[in-house]
Design a protein around this motif. Structure first.
Motif, PDB file in Angstrom:
ATOM      1  N   GLN B 318      17.236  -7.075  31.879  1.00  0.00           N
ATOM      2  CA  GLN B 318      16.231  -6.958  32.934  1.00  0.00           C
ATOM      3  C   GLN B 318      15.205  -5.852  32.701  1.00  0.00           C
ATOM      4  O   GLN B 318      14.007  -6.086  32.872  1.00  0.00           O
ATOM      5  CB  GLN B 318      16.929  -6.785  34.293  1.00  0.00           C
ATOM      6  N   ASP B 322      11.232  -6.415  32.673  1.00  0.00           N
ATOM      7  CA  ASP B 322      10.283  -5.706  33.525  1.00  0.00           C
ATOM      8  C   ASP B 322       9.162  -5.093  32.700  1.00  0.00           C
ATOM      9  O   ASP B 322       7.992  -5.150  33.079  1.00  0.00           O
ATOM     10  CB  ASP B 322      11.007  -4.591  34.315  1.00  0.00           C
ATOM     11  N   GLU B 325       6.811  -7.765  31.616  1.00  0.00           N
ATOM     12  CA  GLU B 325       5.988  -8.241  32.726  1.00  0.00           C
ATOM     13  C   GLU B 325       4.918  -7.212  33.114  1.00  0.00           C
ATOM     14  O   GLU B 325       3.762  -7.566  33.344  1.00  0.00           O
ATOM     15  CB  GLU B 325       6.872  -8.569  33.934  1.00  0.00           C
ATOM     16  N   THR B 326       5.323  -5.938  33.141  1.00  0.00           N
ATOM     17  CA  THR B 326       4.356  -4.893  33.490  1.00  0.00           C
ATOM     18  C   THR B 326       3.246  -4.829  32.448  1.00  0.00           C
ATOM     19  O   THR B 326       2.055  -4.775  32.777  1.00  0.00           O
ATOM     20  CB  THR B 326       5.063  -3.521  33.572  1.00  0.00           C
ATOM     21  N   GLY B 329       1.059  -7.795  32.673  1.00  0.00           N
ATOM     22  CA  GLY B 329       0.262  -7.688  33.895  1.00  0.00           C
ATOM     23  C   GLY B 329      -0.901  -6.731  33.685  1.00  0.00           C
ATOM     24  O   GLY B 329      -2.050  -7.026  34.048  1.00  0.00           O
ATOM     25  N   GLN B 644       1.210 -12.762  45.055  1.00  0.00           N
ATOM     26  CA  GLN B 644       1.606 -11.441  44.576  1.00  0.00           C
ATOM     27  C   GLN B 644       2.357 -11.644  43.276  1.00  0.00           C
ATOM     28  O   GLN B 644       3.200 -12.543  43.177  1.00  0.00           O
ATOM     29  CB  GLN B 644       2.499 -10.788  45.639  1.00  0.00           C
ATOM     30  N   ALA B 645       2.031 -10.827  42.267  1.00  0.00           N
ATOM     31  CA  ALA B 645       2.655 -11.033  40.961  1.00  0.00           C
ATOM     32  C   ALA B 645       4.119 -10.575  40.986  1.00  0.00           C
ATOM     33  O   ALA B 645       4.984 -11.204  40.403  1.00  0.00           O
ATOM     34  CB  ALA B 645       1.884 -10.280  39.889  1.00  0.00           C
ATOM     35  N   ASP B 646       4.369  -9.504  41.679  1.00  0.00           N
ATOM     36  CA  ASP B 646       5.714  -8.941  41.689  1.00  0.00           C
ATOM     37  C   ASP B 646       6.527  -9.603  42.805  1.00  0.00           C
ATOM     38  O   ASP B 646       6.345  -9.319  43.981  1.00  0.00           O
ATOM     39  CB  ASP B 646       5.611  -7.422  41.913  1.00  0.00           C
ATOM     40  N   ILE B 647       7.398 -10.526  42.398  1.00  0.00           N
ATOM     41  CA  ILE B 647       8.128 -11.299  43.413  1.00  0.00           C
ATOM     42  C   ILE B 647       9.391 -10.546  43.793  1.00  0.00           C
ATOM     43  O   ILE B 647      10.453 -10.765  43.224  1.00  0.00           O
ATOM     44  CB  ILE B 647       8.497 -12.690  42.870  1.00  0.00           C
ATOM     45  N   ASP B 648       9.279  -9.616  44.746  1.00  0.00           N
ATOM     46  CA  ASP B 648      10.503  -8.946  45.176  1.00  0.00           C
ATOM     47  C   ASP B 648      11.072  -9.660  46.400  1.00  0.00           C
ATOM     48  O   ASP B 648      10.472 -10.592  46.938  1.00  0.00           O
ATOM     49  CB  ASP B 648      10.249  -7.451  45.454  1.00  0.00           C
ATOM     50  N   TYR B 651       8.832  -9.718  49.648  1.00  0.00           N
ATOM     51  CA  TYR B 651       7.719 -10.663  49.598  1.00  0.00           C
ATOM     52  C   TYR B 651       8.234 -12.094  49.792  1.00  0.00           C
ATOM     53  O   TYR B 651       7.677 -12.877  50.573  1.00  0.00           O
ATOM     54  CB  TYR B 651       6.989 -10.508  48.269  1.00  0.00           C
TER      55      TYR B 651
END
Lengths: 84, 728
Positions: B318, B322, B325-326, B329, B644-648, B651
């Motif tokens: 993970q 991350d 993805e960061t 992004g 939103q890009a960050d799917i927490d 959200y």
């Protein structure tokens, strides 16, 4: 000499292959892996719950299902084993 | 020494052949270093490794043939090995075949040596793993073995680079004088001679456009699967079968007799060259097995090892995901500010870059899983895991080797499908690939969160302790697993008939993994995934982007102008910004609703309405083909929450609540949606991986059709029965 199939012999004792009583590709494959008449074979262990067997044939260790092992006939090796 | 003095117009063709677990690949890596290329043989998924090497001023082209026990064409590996040795692949016929042999397991290894020599290729023996043989108390008289065989024998420890120089020398000698690479032909008994004569006659009738075959070559035809013979020359398999039928007593079959005679010859040779100092059979590995395969203790260790592997793939990867993805992004933000605002920018960022990112995010999990698998494989434990779970897996209709791939599918189907490469039988492997997407992967979790947070969070706990949401998610995992078993059962009897290959699995001696091999195989795996699967993912992402973008009809120009003017009239900067953002959000919402995907959503509404989904969720079903979790931001956009890009989790919960308040989500509709997502094939990266691993579009298309039909039926049942029972 009594004939035992590979799935029924006691673990840890030296036996030798007498014949592979199975026609077709699986039988061919067993012979190619070294189960030829006279080859030394030993049952090492049985997996729990009717699972596969771990056997040593010649110089390597193989696992095979019990149903398939039933096609391999063996005989007790002569105690003073001079195979090979 | 006699390296060929004449200048070669082409490199020396050297093939490495040998049984699996003989250190063949280690030798290949030692010879070729970084100058190797991994690919597939055309049309099948057997890996093809080719590299270069130079010795005594002569350039070699080294091919690492697939590992196999025999040349009888019972498996794709054996067929390829035979075809490569006889020049039937696109590669040239090898000048020298180096047969890599495990010194501690000579008899079985030498069968292949004899078969290769019989078809007439110049051979030499790389007697590898001499150290292991010595440890096991096996003394090999190398000069005597060389005399008995008549070909060169080079003792080696390839893992430590020992014997490479001698091998260079030996290959040069055989290249200069191919007669040095011959082994005297086995003396065949009468039934074999008669069968060879009959088969030779049949081969002659079929006028194969090749020189007459050696007796060994003819024996290959005899041992060949009739189907394979028919692929090469239609009708040949049947003709051979008619000429040399299989006798009722398998012991009298000339094919099998030939193998028995070869082994008798091998035993005779070895009895003159090999001494055993230790007679006991319980070697080092057997002592380890007593612990690792112990009925109770072994099972515990196995569960621990598998839990560790799963944890590594599921959670361990993970942080790297991350980071990817960061970074991606940030890269697209950068591109968005730098590039002029036009369609080209959008396709670059939301199509190509999104696709690249969609490829790279899989890398950490793939590398983690394959790190685990190559450590398990190299150490010898992977084969043991198959032994341990074979019986359990047999009950669900799959072989023991399917266990690790299916376990990893709970993290992600992409690396899991790649991991099916460790499965030897083609049909078993295909079956595992087809059911792996049913294992509830981590990308489904945001969707489950969206639903449970919105409609199940405030329900009373079941039996006072279990949260309803948690139970529903658990049920989804169970549903996927049970459907996988049912699908395996049905597919085995329909689309993927046969298979169920016998378990004949060598348990290689335990060894410390070789880091060089592990790192190398990880590198190969990553490269193949990026170049071959990645390109398909990027292409599909661009197509999906186009569907969700065109024809770009946003808010009505007049309305937009009026609202913008109103926004600017508001007092205070923050209020203006909020109003402008709301306009942009509404514009995006309308654009998406008017896009091709939006129209598809509307068009398919009649087909998904019986599942409880309206056309807005239909858009999500189309869009989440990019990846299941993308459903969340798409729904955010459709239901006016913004994407939103960050799917927490928060959200996802917010989007779910917006859907619920818009009436699109009720407990029953939510359950139906979860069931649909638990089953449906909606992941284009998985499709690209299936395409790459099966080498055809047929299976990915099949997966989409069967899994989505199944998902539709299940959701239909849930929603219709639920409605009838009075739920909403």
């Amino acid at each position: 000499m009594a004939s035992h199939t590979l799935d029924s012999i006691p673990a840890g004792e030296p036996f030798q292959v007498t014949r592979v009583a199975l026609a077709g590709v699986l039988g061919d494959r067993l012979v190619e892996l070294g189960f030829t008449p006279g080859a030394p074979v030993q049952l090492l262990r049985r997996a729990p719950f009717g699972g596969p067997l771990q056997v040593q044939v010649r110089d390597f260790v193989l696992s095979l299902r019990r149903a398939d092992a039933r096609a391999i006939h063996t005989a007790q090796a002569i105690p003073a084993n001079q195979a090979a | 020494m006699s390296a060929t003095p004449e200048a070669r117009s082409r490199p020396l063709e050297v093939a490495l052949a040998g049984n699996p677990n003989t250190g063949k690949t280690t030798l290949f890596n030692a010879l070729t270093g970084a100058r190797a290329h991994v690919g597939n043989y055309p049309g099948i998924t057997v890996e093809r490794r080719v590299g270069t090497h130079e010795a005594h001023g002569v350039a070699w082209r080294v091919t690492d043939l697939p590992g196999c026990y025999s040349l009888s064409a019972h498996s794709p590996e054996e067929e390829i090995a035979h075809h490569a040795l006889t020049g039937r692949t696109s590669d040239p016929v090898p000048d020298v075949v180096v047969v890599v042999v495990d010194a501690a397991n000579l008899a079985r290894n030498m069968l292949l040596l004899l078969q290769i020599a019989e078809i007439g290729r110049p051979v030499l023996v790389a007697l590898n793993m001499m150290d292991a043989a010595r440890r096991e108390g096996i003394d090999i008289d190398v000069p005597a073995l060389q005399r008995e065989l008549g070909c060169l024998v080079v003792p080696m420890v390839a893992a430590r680079g020992e014997g490479i120089e001698a091998l260079n020398e030996a290959v040069a000698q055989v290249a200069a004088n191919p007669a040095l690479g011959q082994i005297a032909e086995t003396v065949w008994p009468e039934p074999v001679v008669a069968a060879v004569a009959k088969a030779r006659f049949v081969l002659g009738q079929f006028a194969l456009n090749r020189p007459p075959e050696s007796a060994g070559g003819v024996l290959w035809w005899l041992a060949t699967d009739p189907e394979i013979a028919d692929v090469e020359v239609p009708g040949l398999g049947a003709a051979l079968l008619a000429a040399v039928p299989r006798p009722a007593d398998p012991a009298l079959d000339p094919r099998r007799l030939a193998t028995v005679v070869r082994f008798a010859r091998i035993d005779a040779i070895l009895s003159r060259c090999v001494q055993r100092r230790i007679v006991t059979t319980s070697g080092r590995s057997e002592r380890v097995d007593r612990v690792l395969l112990h009925p109770a203790f072994g099972a515990m260790l196995f569960i621990l090892a598998m839990a560790g592997l799963f944890q590594a793939v599921f959670a361990g990867a993970q942080p790297a995901v991350d980071i990817v993805e960061t970074a991606m992004g940030a890269l697209s933000d950068l591109a968005r500010t730098w590039l002029p605002d036009n369609l080209l920018r959008d396709v670059l960022i939301d199509g190509v870059l999104a696709g690249v990112s969609g490829t790279l995010v899989f890398l950490p999990q793939i590398l983690m899983l394959f790190l685990g698998i190559s450590l398990l494989e190299d150490s010898g434990y992977l084969a043991r895991t198959a032994y341990l779970v074979d019986q359990l897996m047999a009950r669900i209709g799959l072989p023991g080797k399917a266990f690790v791939p299916l376990l990893s599918a709970y993290a992600c189907a992409v690396p899991a499908i790649m991991a099916t490469r460790t499965m030897p039988d083609r049909r078993d492997r295909l079956l595992t690939i087809m059911v792996a997407p049913l294992m509830s992967c981590s990308a489904r979790l945001p969707v489950y969160t969206l639903v449970t947070a919105a409609v199940f969070a405030h329900q009373a706990p079941v039996l006072g302790i279990f949260s309803l949401g948690g139970l529903v998610v658990t049920a989804m995992y169970a549903l996927g697993f049970l459907l996988a078993i049912a699908s395996a059962f049905v597919l085995r009897r329909t689309a993927i008939k046969g298979g169920g290959a016998p378990l004949l699995l060598e348990m290689p001696p335990y060894r410390w993994p070789r880091w060089r091999n592990v790192v190398r195989s990880l590198g190969d795996r990553a490269w193949v995934f990026i170049t071959q699967t990645g390109t398909v993912i990027v292409a599909l992402t661009v197509v999906l982007w186009a569907l969700m973008t065109f024809p770009r009809e946003g808010l009505d120009a007049g309305i937009k102008a009026t609202r913008t003017a109103q926004a600017h009239a508001l007092a205070g900067e923050p209020a203006q910004q909020t109003a402008l953002a709301a306009i942009a959000r509404d514009d995006a919402q309308v654009k998406l609703q008017n896009s091709i995907a939006g129209r598809i959503g509307r068009t398919i509404e009649p087909t998904i309405a019986p599942l409880g989904f309206d056309w807005r969720i239909g858009i999500g079903l189309v869009g989440s083909f990019a990846a299941r979790e993308v459903l969340v931001p798409i729904m955010g956009q459709v239901f006016g929450r913004g994407s939103q890009a960050d799917i927490d989790d928060r959200y996802a919960a917010d989007v779910g609540k917006s859907m619920a308040s818009a009436g699109a989500l009720t407990p029953l509709k939510g359950l139906s949606l979860m069931v649909f997502f638990a089953i449906a094939m909606q992941c284009l990266s998985t499709l690209a991986t299936i395409r790459r691993e099966t080498n055809s579009w047929r299976w990915p298309v099949f997966a989409v059709v069967y899994l989505n039909s199944l998902a539709w039926l299940a959701s239909f049942a849930v929603y219709q029965i639920g409605t009838r029972m009075g739920f909403a």
